[in-house]
Design a protein around this motif. Structure first.
Motif, PDB file in Angstrom:
ATOM      1  N   VAL A 257       0.879  -1.174   0.000  1.00 50.53           N
ATOM      2  CA  VAL A 257       0.000   0.000   0.000  1.00 50.53           C
ATOM      3  C   VAL A 257       0.910   1.214   0.000  1.00 50.53           C
ATOM      4  O   VAL A 257       1.834   1.312   0.817  1.00 50.53           O
ATOM      5  N   HIS A 258       0.667   2.135  -0.932  1.00 53.54           N
ATOM      6  CA  HIS A 258       1.520   3.318  -1.091  1.00 53.54           C
ATOM      7  C   HIS A 258       0.800   4.574  -0.608  1.00 53.54           C
ATOM      8  O   HIS A 258      -0.361   4.800  -0.956  1.00 53.54           O
ATOM      9  N   VAL A 259       1.494   5.376   0.205  1.00 59.52           N
ATOM     10  CA  VAL A 259       0.993   6.695   0.605  1.00 59.52           C
ATOM     11  C   VAL A 259       2.106   7.716   0.429  1.00 59.52           C
ATOM     12  O   VAL A 259       3.287   7.386   0.499  1.00 59.52           O
ATOM     13  N   CYS A 260       1.725   8.939   0.178  1.00 57.45           N
ATOM     14  CA  CYS A 260       2.657  10.069   0.209  1.00 57.45           C
ATOM     15  C   CYS A 260       2.349  10.812   1.495  1.00 57.45           C
ATOM     16  O   CYS A 260       1.247  11.344   1.659  1.00 57.45           O
ATOM     17  N   SER A 261       3.278  10.831   2.418  1.00 55.44           N
ATOM     18  CA  SER A 261       3.013  11.384   3.744  1.00 55.44           C
ATOM     19  C   SER A 261       3.057  12.904   3.804  1.00 55.44           C
ATOM     20  O   SER A 261       2.653  13.488   4.809  1.00 55.44           O
ATOM     21  N   ASN A 262       3.525  13.540   2.735  1.00 52.49           N
ATOM     22  CA  ASN A 262       3.556  15.008   2.729  1.00 52.49           C
ATOM     23  C   ASN A 262       3.371  15.500   1.300  1.00 52.49           C
ATOM     24  O   ASN A 262       4.306  15.477   0.510  1.00 52.49           O
ATOM     25  N   GLU A 263       2.174  15.930   1.008  1.00 48.84           N
ATOM     26  CA  GLU A 263       1.842  16.443  -0.332  1.00 48.84           C
ATOM     27  C   GLU A 263       2.163  17.937  -0.367  1.00 48.84           C
ATOM     28  O   GLU A 263       1.335  18.777  -0.010  1.00 48.84           O
ATOM     29  N   THR A 264       3.369  18.255  -0.802  1.00 51.82           N
ATOM     30  CA  THR A 264       3.838  19.644  -0.749  1.00 51.82           C
ATOM     31  C   THR A 264       3.058  20.577  -1.677  1.00 51.82           C
ATOM     32  O   THR A 264       2.929  21.760  -1.382  1.00 51.82           O
ATOM     33  N   ILE A 265       2.554  20.070  -2.776  1.00 50.25           N
ATOM     34  CA  ILE A 265       1.819  20.930  -3.709  1.00 50.25           C
ATOM     35  C   ILE A 265       0.438  21.256  -3.162  1.00 50.25           C
ATOM     36  O   ILE A 265      -0.026  22.394  -3.216  1.00 50.25           O
TER      37      ILE A 265
END
Length: 186
Positions: free
Chosen positions: A145-153
């Motif tokens: 399972v993939h997550v991006c923990s900090n969506e800077t945009i």
């Protein structure tokens, strides 16, 4: 001396002047070697000593056990988007939680290599809220399972990572933390 500006950008941040001055000095002559780091052979003893210290420090900071290798690679999150599914998916199922621009890119790239699906999305909130973990549609056969923990945009950040076993999922969690790894204390 003029006051230096504050930088509140999502990526780079202001550094102390002492750090910048030391980097500038070492750009011309790293610790008396007569050359800057960017001029050194990546096989030379000077550069190897830099690499070994960086690996040792990172292993200590992240408590990485000795049975795991640390790879220093260029590319950040975008490079990771291909590397992870090519190496971890085995061409099978991958679940991606969409939380903004970077995780959307991760999903799109993963779909080139495997059966990747959006397990959840916060698009309806215009990426302003994280999708509730209890609503994620996780497949029992997912390789990860993939997550991006900090969506800077889009400006959302996970302050705690999801507990996949509590959600009934035995897949490993893969986290794109490229924009904020080592940026806060334990």
């Amino acid at each position: 001396m003029p006051t230096r500006p504050f930088n509140f950008s999502a990526g780079p941040a202001a550094l102390p002047e002492a750090v910048l001055q030391r980097a500038a000095e070492e750009m011309l002559d790293w610790r008396g070697s007569g050359m800057g780091v960017m001029e050194m052979s990546h096989r030379g003893k000077e550069f190897i000593s830099i690499y070994e210290a960086a690996e040792r420090d990172l292993r200590e900071l992240l408590a990485v056990p000795p049975q795991f290798r640390i790879l220093f690679m260029q590319g950040g999150g975008l490079g990771e988007n291909a590397i992870v599914p090519m190496n971890l998916s085995r061409g099978g199922a991958v679940d991606v939680v969409i939380t903004g621009s970077w995780s959307k890119k991760s999903l799109k790239e993963a779909q080139r290599y495997c059966d990747a699906q959006a397990a959840a999305s916060n698009e309806a909130s215009r990426y302003t809220e994280l999708p509730a973990a209890r609503q994620w549609r996780l497949r029992p056969d997912a390789a990860y399972v993939h997550v991006c923990s900090n969506e800077t945009i889009d400006g959302v950040e996970m302050h705690t990572l999801p507990d996949l076993p509590a959600l009934g999922c035995s897949a490993p969690l893969v986290v794109d933390a490229s924009s904020h790894i080592l940026s806060r204390g334990a």
